[in-house]
Design a protein around this motif. Structure first.
Motif: not given
Length: 98
Positions: A85-98
């Protein structure tokens, strides 16, 4: 000397054209994701974030605190939605935390 196509071109249009012509959007997206992560997650989480990397549609975030990583893992979908929402486009679909 190069010929002008249009005498009246706004700066924003000229920059968009420059980014498109030189294929710089991927690099700008990587920088924007890093900035949005830091601004949206706040200074407390930014302090424990050691690396942020965007590859294709997956955002890899390395954290120095295992406790924080576990806490954030419960809200991955919400974080992805907030970032997009902040980026204004669907850029991130998956989040991986390491």
């Amino acid at each position: 000397m190069a010929k002008r196509i249009n005498d009246h071109l706004s700066i924003s249009d000229a920059l968009k054209e420059f980014v498109a012509d030189n294929k710089l959007q991927k690099g700008l997206d990587k920088v924007n994701v890093r900035d949005v992560w830091n601004s949206q997650m706040g200074p407390a989480i930014e302090k424990y974030t050691t690396a942020i990397k965007l590859e294709r549609d997956t955002l890899y975030v390395q954290l120095s605190s295992s406790v924080l990583r576990e806490e954030l893992s419960y809200g991955k979908d919400k974080i992805v939605k907030m970032l997009n929402e902040e980026l204004g486009k669907e850029l991130v679909k998956k989040l991986i935390l390491r």
